[in-house]
Design an enzyme around this catalytic site. Structure first.
Site, PDB file in Angstrom:
ATOM      1  N   CYS A   1      29.492  -4.620 -45.975  1.00 40.16           N
ATOM      2  CA  CYS A   1      28.919  -6.001 -45.652  1.00 40.16           C
ATOM      3  C   CYS A   1      29.389  -6.223 -44.396  1.00 40.16           C
ATOM      4  O   CYS A   1      28.614  -6.741 -43.738  1.00 40.16           O
ATOM      5  CB  CYS A   1      29.495  -7.210 -46.929  1.00 40.16           C
ATOM      6  SG  CYS A   1      28.828  -8.794 -46.779  1.00 40.16           S
TER       7      CYS A   1
ATOM      8  N   CYS B   1      32.067  -9.733 -54.895  1.00 43.92           N
ATOM      9  CA  CYS B   1      31.428 -10.746 -54.803  1.00 43.92           C
ATOM     10  C   CYS B   1      30.198 -10.893 -55.676  1.00 43.92           C
ATOM     11  O   CYS B   1      29.778 -11.958 -56.070  1.00 43.92           O
ATOM     12  CB  CYS B   1      31.024 -11.310 -53.309  1.00 43.92           C
ATOM     13  SG  CYS B   1      29.688 -10.249 -52.638  1.00 43.92           S
TER      14      CYS B   1
END
Length: 369
Positions: free
Chosen positions: A101, A199
């Protein structure tokens, strides 16, 4: 300086934005919508990117008196992070979503847009530091608080990305100090729990999430001799070094626990063995990047420390680039190193660079149980 502050809705990014404002920068806050179907509320401390997180980020920006926007990066996140995670697990590898990410979203897609819009830097709430050497080159270093240090998941950043990165929390000695500062500033996220786990899997059930996307076909658990000693419900659910969750019906000859030594996705097999067999004497990987200027002695070999987990301990090692691979030999064997993990190299507190691990060489000869 015009600064785009990435605001996740947590306390770290809110305080980082506040410090950027206090330093006199022209700051704009942005929250990245990364989920195509964001949840309305968080599940305790799990996950992020919910509607609640976006609202928390907006409230913090309002308190700081800065403009605030929500940018939809969900399609890019799906392609570059989520799909990558699924593909890696399907191939029997163990990826690090946070590192991907940072590499592909926060310091690629976000930074590209920020520069196109005339911003000079992107500020985040990561615990890491940037040091400028005598020649003006920027280096990535560990944060002052090693317990919170996040330089490992930033090890993929390039010199160009570091030139436009800002980490206002790097010198902060503790998370408690950040929370206390947030409270003094009147930020409502001061006591908000930290997010953890992956997440985009807010309930924490990674095995179930993968089963829906990769499949969960029953397969064999083998010992080092190739004998079937148990059954599993999907090889994707296992990673090298894992001990729990093994349905092994034949005790080891010495009575000691067995650990996952290898995952074979093509045959849907999991190989297990003694803890000693996890020791790795050498590891090598591709997708090499340097956090700053490349090392001039990379081909000849150099001394460094290697870290293979976000919260692991660095181990002294030697490394060299050979035939397009970064080959690393730790001074002492490393346990449970899985293909797909990242090996991040340090020299003192400085991050030198990293590679994605493709293969390992065991420190002990294979034996038949």
């Amino acid at each position: 300086m015009r600064v785009l502050a990435a605001m996740s809705g947590g306390v770290d990014s809110a305080v980082a934005a506040a410090r950027a404002v206090e330093a006199g920068h022209d700051v704009v806050g942005v929250h990245l919508a990364l989920s195509r179907q964001p949840g309305t509320v968080r599940t305790g401390a799990r996950g992020c990117c919910t509607i609640e997180d976006a609202m928390d980020a907006r409230r913090a920006a309002t308190m700081l008196g800065i403009p605030f926007y929500v940018w939809d990066f969900s399609e890019r996140f799906q392609l570059d992070v989520v799909d990558d995670v699924v593909a890696e697990y399907a191939a029997g590898r163990t990826p690090n979503p946070c590192l991907r990410c940072n590499e592909r979203i926060k310091f690629a897609a976000l930074l590209e847009r920020a520069l196109a819009l005339g911003f000079d830097a992107v500020a985040t709430g990561h615990y890491a530091s940037i040091v400028t050497d005598a020649a003006g080159n920027r280096e990535l270093h560990r944060a002052a608080a090693w317990a919170k240090d996040q330089s490992y998941v930033l090890g993929v950043l390039t010199a160009e990305q570091l030139a436009h990165a800002m980490f206002p929390l790097g010198a902060t000695p503790s998370k408690d100090e950040v929370r206390a500062e947030a409270a003094r500033r009147g930020l409502t996220v001061a006591a908000k729990p930290d997010s953890h786990d992956i997440c985009f899997i807010p309930d924490g059930d990674t095995r179930g999430w993968l089963a829906e996307r990769v499949g969960a076909e029953e397969g064999a658990i083998l010992d080092q001799s190739g004998a079937r000693i148990g059954t599993h419900r999907g090889a994707h659910a296992f990673t090298v070094g894992q001990r729990r969750g093994l349905d092994v019906r034949v005790p080891a000859p010495d009575g000691r626990p067995r650990f996952v030594l290898e995952v074979r996705p093509r045959t849907n097999e999991v190989v297990v063995g003694p803890k000693a067999a996890l020791a790795v004497a050498e590891l090598a990987g591709s997708r090499i990047s340097w956090a700053g200027l490349p090392l001039v002695d990379a081909a000849e070999g150099f001394d460094c420390d290697v870290q293979v987990r976000a919260h692991g301990d660095p181990v002294p090692a030697t490394a060299a680039v050979r035939d397009g691979e970064l080959v690393i030999r730790p001074d002492a064997p490393l346990d449970g190193v899985a293909p797909g993990q990242s090996a991040v190299l340090y020299r003192g507190t400085r991050v030198l660079g990293q590679c994605t691990i493709d293969r390992t060489i065991s420190a002990v000869p294979a034996r038949v149980e």
